[in-house]
Enzyme design. Sequence first.
Site, mmCIF file in Angstrom:
data_model
loop_
_atom_site.group_PDB
_atom_site.id
_atom_site.type_symbol
_atom_site.label_atom_id
_atom_site.label_comp_id
_atom_site.label_asym_id
_atom_site.label_seq_id
_atom_site.Cartn_x
_atom_site.Cartn_y
_atom_site.Cartn_z
ATOM 1 N N SER A 12 0.845 -1.194 0.000
ATOM 2 C CA SER A 12 0.000 0.000 0.000
ATOM 3 C C SER A 12 0.876 1.237 0.000
ATOM 4 O O SER A 12 1.673 1.449 0.932
ATOM 5 C CB SER A 12 -0.889 0.021 1.242
ATOM 6 O OG SER A 12 -1.384 1.329 1.425
ATOM 7 N N ASP A 39 -4.649 3.662 -1.792
ATOM 8 C CA ASP A 39 -5.695 3.982 -0.818
ATOM 9 C C ASP A 39 -6.212 5.400 -1.000
ATOM 10 O O ASP A 39 -5.494 6.369 -0.753
ATOM 11 C CB ASP A 39 -5.138 3.820 0.604
ATOM 12 C CG ASP A 39 -5.004 2.361 0.999
ATOM 13 O OD1 ASP A 39 -5.983 1.618 0.831
ATOM 14 O OD2 ASP A 39 -3.910 1.975 1.461
ATOM 15 N N HIS A 70 -8.390 1.240 -3.841
ATOM 16 C CA HIS A 70 -9.296 1.008 -2.711
ATOM 17 C C HIS A 70 -9.936 2.339 -2.337
ATOM 18 O O HIS A 70 -9.270 3.222 -1.790
ATOM 19 C CB HIS A 70 -8.462 0.438 -1.547
ATOM 20 C CG HIS A 70 -9.223 0.206 -0.286
ATOM 21 N ND1 HIS A 70 -8.598 -0.027 0.923
ATOM 22 C CD2 HIS A 70 -10.555 0.146 -0.022
ATOM 23 C CE1 HIS A 70 -9.507 -0.201 1.866
ATOM 24 N NE2 HIS A 70 -10.713 -0.094 1.318
ATOM 25 N N MET A 72 -12.028 4.574 -0.130
ATOM 26 C CA MET A 72 -12.636 4.784 1.191
ATOM 27 C C MET A 72 -13.278 6.162 1.141
ATOM 28 O O MET A 72 -12.803 7.119 1.789
ATOM 29 C CB MET A 72 -11.550 4.669 2.275
ATOM 30 C CG MET A 72 -11.103 3.227 2.474
ATOM 31 S SD MET A 72 -9.494 3.085 3.286
ATOM 32 C CE MET A 72 -8.434 3.280 1.861
ATOM 33 N N MET A 141 -11.290 -5.905 5.622
ATOM 34 C CA MET A 141 -10.502 -4.959 6.414
ATOM 35 C C MET A 141 -10.173 -5.606 7.762
ATOM 36 O O MET A 141 -11.078 -5.982 8.509
ATOM 37 C CB MET A 141 -11.279 -3.666 6.659
ATOM 38 C CG MET A 141 -11.556 -2.819 5.424
ATOM 39 S SD MET A 141 -10.102 -2.367 4.450
ATOM 40 C CE MET A 141 -9.064 -1.555 5.662
ATOM 41 N N ASP A 177 -6.602 -6.440 4.200
ATOM 42 C CA ASP A 177 -6.052 -5.092 4.260
ATOM 43 C C ASP A 177 -6.013 -4.602 5.704
ATOM 44 O O ASP A 177 -7.053 -4.352 6.314
ATOM 45 C CB ASP A 177 -6.911 -4.164 3.396
ATOM 46 C CG ASP A 177 -6.266 -2.801 3.175
ATOM 47 O OD1 ASP A 177 -5.153 -2.581 3.683
ATOM 48 O OD2 ASP A 177 -6.894 -1.974 2.485
HETATM 49 C C1 DX5 Z 1 -6.090 1.363 5.778
HETATM 50 C C2 DX5 Z 1 -5.643 1.115 4.350
HETATM 51 C C3 DX5 Z 1 -4.578 0.112 4.243
HETATM 52 C C4 DX5 Z 1 -3.314 0.507 4.957
HETATM 53 C C5 DX5 Z 1 -2.648 -0.718 5.455
HETATM 54 O O1 DX5 Z 1 -7.218 2.147 5.792
HETATM 55 O O2 DX5 Z 1 -6.745 0.681 3.572
HETATM 56 O O3 DX5 Z 1 -4.328 -0.234 2.891
HETATM 57 O O4 DX5 Z 1 -2.418 1.210 4.145
HETATM 58 O O5 DX5 Z 1 -1.540 -0.321 6.185
HETATM 59 P P1 DX5 Z 1 -0.794 -1.316 7.192
HETATM 60 O O6 DX5 Z 1 -0.310 -2.461 6.351
HETATM 61 O O7 DX5 Z 1 0.296 -0.472 7.717
HETATM 62 O O8 DX5 Z 1 -1.805 -1.741 8.197
HETATM 63 ZN ZN ZN Z 2 -6.402 -0.239 1.514
#
Ligand code: DX5
Ligand code: ZN
Length: 227
Positions: A12, A39, A70, A72, A141, A177
Amino acid sequence: MTFDRSIKIAPSILSADFANFGAECVAIEAQGADWVHVDVMDGHFVPNITFGPATCAAIRPHIKGVMDVHLMISPVDPYIEGFAKAGADIITAHVEAGPHIHRTLQAIRAAGAKAGVALNPGTHASAVEPLLDMIDLVCVMTVNPGFGGQKFIHSQVDKVRNLRTMIGDRPIHIEIDGGVDPATAPLVAAAGADVLVAGSAVFRGGSVSNPAPYGDNIRAIRSAATH
Ligand code: DX5
Ligand code: ZN
């Protein structure tokens, strides 16, 4: 093209140097990343803001493989066309982002991208059941979305197992994720996940000028997940 259920590592870029996305994407792919996970956060659906379609379009030429976007954000639908035009191969929307996930998934495929649906930790696996014939990926998630570097929520492993059974032979990826590292990767891989997103666990210790740690980190996660 045959569907590939082998383990794929998707760093990511939330944990990358934001002033250097192009070079960071080149570095992680050279160091063994399978997909690049992007993200997008809006400060409304999640309490953080990253970037939008223009940044995705700028990053795209620096990625040889899959650009996995992704979202959000809420609402989602007005922006689907923009992310598809930016070159997203996969666009994932949250089931919690609005009342019409079915319409959103239709719109993603109509825009020419593969369609993913993401579930927050508080959402049951059964939310995916009516959508199985219209998705290419389910993103589970394993943290509350919004930030990198959070702790893996272990209760989600059962959800992965449920989804794996529900999906059966359908060509649908299960992506994890949040909080993925060499300790948690084997748990979700054994439960049936095939795409492992990792931010902090990939980027820690490295940089564009010193990318070798990215490779070490990717190999450590892959080998923990496959042994
Ligand atoms: C969180 C993101 C993830 C995040 C994961 O909202 O969707 O993709 O970057 O980061 P780590 O691997 O550090 O938990
Ligand atoms: Zn993500």
